[in-house]
Scaffold this active site. Structure first.
Site, mmCIF file in Angstrom:
data_model
loop_
_atom_site.group_PDB
_atom_site.id
_atom_site.type_symbol
_atom_site.label_atom_id
_atom_site.label_comp_id
_atom_site.label_asym_id
_atom_site.label_seq_id
_atom_site.Cartn_x
_atom_site.Cartn_y
_atom_site.Cartn_z
ATOM 1 N N ARG A 66 22.002 -12.536 112.941
ATOM 2 C CA ARG A 66 20.975 -12.943 113.946
ATOM 3 C C ARG A 66 19.894 -13.767 113.988
ATOM 4 O O ARG A 66 19.497 -14.430 114.715
ATOM 5 C CB ARG A 66 20.339 -11.915 114.883
ATOM 6 C CG ARG A 66 21.494 -10.668 115.153
ATOM 7 C CD ARG A 66 22.748 -11.138 115.921
ATOM 8 N NE ARG A 66 23.422 -10.077 116.817
ATOM 9 C CZ ARG A 66 24.770 -10.451 117.130
ATOM 10 N NH1 ARG A 66 25.199 -11.337 117.116
ATOM 11 N NH2 ARG A 66 25.381 -9.210 117.662
ATOM 12 N N HIS A 181 38.372 -15.471 114.987
ATOM 13 C CA HIS A 181 38.338 -14.308 115.918
ATOM 14 C C HIS A 181 39.592 -14.454 116.755
ATOM 15 O O HIS A 181 39.235 -15.392 117.943
ATOM 16 C CB HIS A 181 37.171 -14.277 116.606
ATOM 17 C CG HIS A 181 36.911 -13.433 117.868
ATOM 18 N ND1 HIS A 181 35.821 -12.357 117.974
ATOM 19 C CD2 HIS A 181 37.716 -13.348 119.317
ATOM 20 C CE1 HIS A 181 36.129 -11.787 119.317
ATOM 21 N NE2 HIS A 181 37.065 -12.290 119.821
ATOM 22 N N ASN A 280 33.980 -6.320 120.918
ATOM 23 C CA ASN A 280 35.204 -7.118 121.210
ATOM 24 C C ASN A 280 35.765 -7.590 119.596
ATOM 25 O O ASN A 280 34.991 -8.133 118.826
ATOM 26 C CB ASN A 280 34.631 -8.546 121.825
ATOM 27 C CG ASN A 280 35.653 -9.488 122.204
ATOM 28 O OD1 ASN A 280 37.040 -9.124 122.117
ATOM 29 N ND2 ASN A 280 35.315 -10.504 122.321
ATOM 30 N N ASP A 307 31.963 -5.971 111.160
ATOM 31 C CA ASP A 307 31.387 -6.760 112.092
ATOM 32 C C ASP A 307 30.237 -6.434 112.594
ATOM 33 O O ASP A 307 30.012 -6.346 113.954
ATOM 34 C CB ASP A 307 32.573 -6.640 113.332
ATOM 35 C CG ASP A 307 32.455 -7.731 114.638
ATOM 36 O OD1 ASP A 307 31.635 -8.631 114.378
ATOM 37 O OD2 ASP A 307 33.431 -7.539 115.400
#
Lengths: 426, 323
Positions: A66, A181, A280, A307
Site C-alpha cells: 500500500r 491477474h 478478487n 495476496d
C-alpha cells in the site's frame, strides 16, 4: 560477525531433498553448514530447535504493501514486519500503489523502504504498463536495473492481448516473469462475488468462472506463442487449473499461484454479506476449491502466495457492494496451510516448503529457497504442533481484514531469520 | 439490552429465513387490520408511544407512503429521512447514520437502500427492530407479502397455485421475495423474461423458467408483472423497450389465448405499453389497486408483530370492528 547455530530441529529442505534432524550454522548472512552435532563457539547464538521445524525462509510473491499512497492501510515497514511475524523472510510488493510503481525511481523507493524496515526482504515488482493503464509498456529494463523482480499490472488485468504479447516478449531480455491477474473484466467488472446460486440468492452480481478462465487460456496461448514466462496469480477455477496442467505438459513456460483462502474457503463464507470474505478472484464453489487443492498437490499450482491485501476497517464496515476486495494473509498463511492443507493431507510438509519457499525463489530468481551451504541465511523456524487462535487485533499488520478471526490453528512461527539476523521471535 | 421474542424475531429482513408458519401468521394478522383503513377514523392505539424512522436511501413513493400510513394508523410517531442516489447521506456512512438514530432512542427503522444486504447490515448493528423495505436486488419482503395476500384474497389457498413472475427477475428484489414466499406456501413459481434478465440460475432456486411469455401464460394462474427499468435498456439487456413489449409484453391479445382467466399483479410503478398494456392493467382481472390497499394492512401486521403483538390477539388489539 554474526553466528547462529540452530540445534536439533527437523530440517526440511526440498532443494536438497533433506528431511531429518540436523543442526544449521549461519555465519555472516549465509548458510555455513548443515550437519549433525555441530558445535557452537563462544560468539555463536545457539538456538534450541528440538521439536521445531527448520526450513528455508518462506517467500510470498504476492503482497500489497500500500505504500506509497495508502499508508493508513499498510506501510512497507508494517508489511515487512507483518511478513516476518508470519514466518516470511521475503515478499514481492505489488505495484498497484498510488502512484503506481511504473518507473525506476519508484522501484528504487520501494527497495529502499524495504531495506530500512529491516524485517523481511521486500522485492519491488514493477508495472507492465505505464500508469497501469494497459496501453504501453513501462520502463521494464530500467525497473529491473533498479531492483524489480517481475512485472504485473495486478489489480488490473491486462485487457489488451497485444500488450500482453509484447510484455511476454520484452521481459525475456531480463529473465523475469510477467505476472497476471487473469480476469476478463467485460464479464466481471460489476461482480462482487462468485457467480452462482449464492449470488442469485443474495442479489449480488457475480464474477463467473469464465471471466477468469478466458484470460488464463489467453495468457497460456500468448506464453506459448512468445516463449515468454507467464506467472498466473491466485488461480481459483477448476478449468483454470486444468488448462495450466495441460499447458505445463506441452512445455509452456508457466508458473502459477494458489492462495490459502482459495485452498480453504468456498463462497459459503460470504453468507450474511461478510465483507471479510470479499476478495478478487472471489471464493468459489467446493468443486473449484477441490481443483485448486489438486493443483497444489500435483504441482500444477507450484506456489502458495497470500495476496495480502490490507484495508482499513472503515472500508470493510460497509454494505457488501461498497466494500473493497481483499484480505490480509501474511500472519495467518503458515498456520492455515499447516492446519488445513498439510493437516488435511492435501500435501506433505516438504511439499509445503517447496510451494512456499523453494519454488517461489526459483520462479522470481530470488536468494533463499534453500539451506544448501553458501545460500542466503534466510530461515523460518516453526513449532508444528503449537496451537493458537487467530486474533486480528494482535496483528503486526496495520489492517485486520480477515475471515479467519477466531480460528484455532496448529503450527506457529518461532523464529524468522533474514540474512543471518533474527528479525522475529516468539 | 434484552429483546422481546416476537413471532418474527427482531427484524424482517426477508422471506428466505422465515418459516411457512411465520409467513402465514403475517398474512392472517393482516386480515383484521384491513378493516382499520375502511373506518371513518382510521386510527388505533396499537403502537402508541413507539418511534419509527423511515430511512429511504432510494426514491420511493408507494412503499414509503404505505409504511407511513400503516405506522400512523397504528398511532406510532414517525420520522422520514430520504436521500436518493448514493449509499451515503452527505458522506456519512450507513453505520454512522444507524448509530446516530439509535442514540435518539428509536424503536423501529424501516429501511430502503440500493445495496443488497444493507437492511441486514443495519439490523446487526442496532437493537431496534429493522424492517427491510427493499435492499438492492436482494429482498422486498412486505411487497411479496402483500402480493401473496392479494392472490389469496382472489384465488384462495396458495398451495398448488401457479404464479409466474414476468420481467427483470435478475435485478428484482420483488421477484426474490415472491419466489421464497410462494415456494414456502406450497405454490409453484415460474419466472419469465429474456434470458439476459432471467438467467438459468433461477431454476436452482426451484422455479420453472420460461423464455416465451406465451408459454408462461398457458401455465400460470397468476402473473406478477415487473417494471422494466429504463436503465436495463441502456445496460444492453434488451435492445429496445418497443421490442421488449412486442416479445414479452403482457397484452390482452395474449391473455385471450390462455386456457383460463389469469390474475394480473404489478408491484408498480407501471410502464404502460412496455411490460403491460393498459387494457390489461385496467382490465377485469387486474388486482393492481387491491395490492396497494393490502400493502397498508400487511405493513400494519408486520409492525404489530415486530413490536411484540401476537397474531391471535390482533383482532382485540385493534379494538374490534370500530366506528
Amino acid at each position: 560477525m554474526s553466528k547462529i547455530l540452530l540445534k536439533g530441529g527437523r530440517v526440511v529442505d526440498p532443494s536438497q531433498t533433506l528431511d531429518g534432524v540436523r543442526d544449521v550454522r549461519l555465519v555472516d548472512g549465509i548458510v555455513a553448514e548443515v550437519g549433525a552435532d555441530l558445535d557452537g563457539s563462544d560468539d555463536t547464538r545457539t538456538v534450541d530447535c528440538s521439536g521445531l521445524v527448520v526450513t528455508p525462509g518462506l517467500i510470498d510473491v504476492h503482497v500489497h504493501l500500500r505504500e506509497p499512497g495508502e499508508e493508513h492501510k499498510e506501510t512497507i515497514e508494517s508489511g515487512a514486519r507483518s511478513a516476518a511475524a508470519g514466518g516470511f523472510t521475503a515478499v514481492c510488493a505489488m505495484p498497484n500503489t498510488n502512484p503506481p510503481i511504473d518507473d525506476p525511481a519508484a522501484v528504487g523507493y520501494v527497495a529502499a523502504q524495504g531495506r530500512r524496515a529491516g524485517a523481511a526482504r521486500v522485492y519491488p515488482v514493477g508495472c507492465i504498463s505505464v500508469g497501469r493503464a494497459g496501453e504501453r509498456l513501462a520502463l521494464v529494463g530500467e525497473m529491473v536495473e533498479a531492483g524489480a523482480v517481475a512485472i504485473t499490472d495486478d489489480g488490473n488485468p491486462v485487457m489488451d492481448s497485444g500488450l500482453m504479447k509484447l510484455a511476454l516478449q520484452y521481459a525475456q531480455t531480463f529473465g523475469i516473469p510477467v505476472a497476471d491477474h487473469p480476469e476478463d473484466i467485460t464479464l466481471s467488472a460489476r461482480g462482487h462475488m462468485n457467480a452462482g446460486l449464492m449470488s442469485t440468492r443474495l442479489g449480488l452480481s457475480g464474477k463467473p468462472n469464465a471471466s477468469e478462465d478466458i484470460h488464463i487460456v489467453r495468457d497460456l496461448l500468448l506464453a506459448e506463442l512468445t516463449g515468454g514466462h507467464i506467472h498466473l496469480q491466485h488461480v481459483s477455477t477448476r478449468f483454470g487449473v486444468e488448462s495450466i496442467r495441460q499447458a505445463k505438459a506441452r512445455g509452456v513456460h508457466v508458473t502459477a499461484e494458489a492462495s490459502p483462502h482459495h485452498l480453504i474457503l468456498t463462497e459459503e463464507a460470504v453468507e450474511g454479506y461478510r465483507t471479510d470474505a470479499k476478495m478478487n478472484p472471489p471464493l468459489r464453489s467446493p468443486e473449484d476449491r477441490a481443483a485448486v487443492r489438486e493443483g497444489v498437490a500435483d504441482g500444477t499450482l507450484d506456489t502458495i502466495a497470500t495476496d495480502h491485501a490490507p484495508h482499513h476497517y472503515d472500508e470493510k464496515e460497509a454494505a457488501f457492494a461498497d466494500a473493497p476486495f481483499g484480505i490480509v494473509g501474511l500472519e495467518t498463511a503458515l498456520g492455515l496451510v499447516l492446519t488445513h492443507v498439510v493437516g488435511e493431507g492435501v500435501i506433505d510438509l516438504p511439499t509445503m516448503v517447496e510451494r512456499m519457499s523453494c519454488h517461489p525463489a526459483r520462479t522470481f530468481r530470488l536468494p533463499g529457497g534453500s539451506l544448501a551451504s553458501e545460500s542466503a541465511a534466510d530461515v523460518t523456524v516453526f513449532d508444528p504442533i503449537a496451537t493458537w487462535t487467530v486474533d486480528p487485533s494482535a496483528f503486526v499488520s496495520k489492517s485486520r481484514n480477515t475471515p479467519f478471526g477466531g480460528w484455532k490453528l496448529k503450527g506457529r512461527v518461532r523464529y524468522t531469520i533474514v540474512n543471518g539476523q533474527v528479525v522475529f521471535e516468539q | 439490552m434484552s429483546e422481546p421474542i416476537t413471532a418474527l424475531g427482531k427484524d424482517l429482513i426477508g422471506l428466505e429465513p422465515l418459516t411457512r408458519e411465520q409467513i402465514l401468521s403475517i398474512l392472517d394478522t393482516a386480515e383484521p387490520f384491513k378493516e382499520i383503513s375502511e373506518r371513518r377514523i382510521k386510527k388505533v392505539p396499537v403502537l402508541r408511544g413507539k418511534t419509527i424512522v423511515n430511512l429511504f436511501f432510494e426514491a420511493s413513493t408507494r412503499t414509503r407512503v404505505s409504511f407511513e400510513f400503516a405506522e400512523k394508523r397504528l398511532s406510532a410517531d414517525t420520522v422520514n429521512i430520504s436521500s436518493s442516489g448514493s449509499s451515503v447521506v452527505k458522506g456519512e456512512t450507513l453505520v454512522d447514520t444507524a448509530r446516530n438514530l439509535e442514540a435518539m432512542r428509536i424503536d423501529m427503522v424501516v429501511i430502503r437502500h440500493g445495496a443488497s444486504g444493507a437492511a441486514r447490515f443495519l439490523a446487526e448493528r442496532i437493537p431496534s427492530n429493522v424492517v427491510n423495505a427493499g435492499d438492492g436486488s436482494h429482498e422486498h419482503p412486505t411487497q411479496a407479502l402483500l402480493d401473496m395476500l392479494t392472490i389469496r384474497d382472489h384465488l384462495g389457498d396458495l398451495e398448488g397455485l401457479k404464479v409466474c413472475i414476468v420481467g427483470d427477475v435478475l435485478h428484482s428484489r420483488v421477484a426474490r421475495s415472491n419466489i421464497y414466499g410462494l415456494l414456502k406456501m406450497g405454490a409453484e413459481v415460474g419466472v419469465c423474461g429474456p434470458p439476459t434478465l432471467v438467467p438459468r440460475g433461477f431454476a436452482e432456486l426451484g422455479c420453472t423458467v420460461f423464455t416465451r411469455v406465451e408459454d408462461a401464460i398457458q401455465w400460470a394462474d397468476a402473473l406478477n408483472v415487473l417494471r422494466l427499468q429504463l436503465e436495463r435498456m441502456q445496460g444492453g439487456y434488451v435492445p429496445s423497450l418497443r421490442e421488449y413489449n412486442r416479445i414479452w409484453g403482457v397484452s390482452s391479445e395474449r391473455l385471450e389465448r390462455a386456457p383460463k382467466d389469469i390474475l394480473i399483479l404489478h408491484p408498480g410503478p407501471m410502464n404502460r405499453g412496455v411490460e403491460i398494456d393498459s387494457d390489461v392493467a385496467d382490465g377485469p382481472h387486474s388486482v393492481i389497486l387491491n395490492q396497494v390497499t393490502n400493502g397498508v394492512a400487511v405493513r400494519m401486521a408486520v409492525l404489530y408483530l415486530l413490536a411484540g403483538g401476537r397474531p391471535e390477539t390482533a383482532e382485540a388489539a385493534k379494538g374490534g370492528a370500530g366506528s
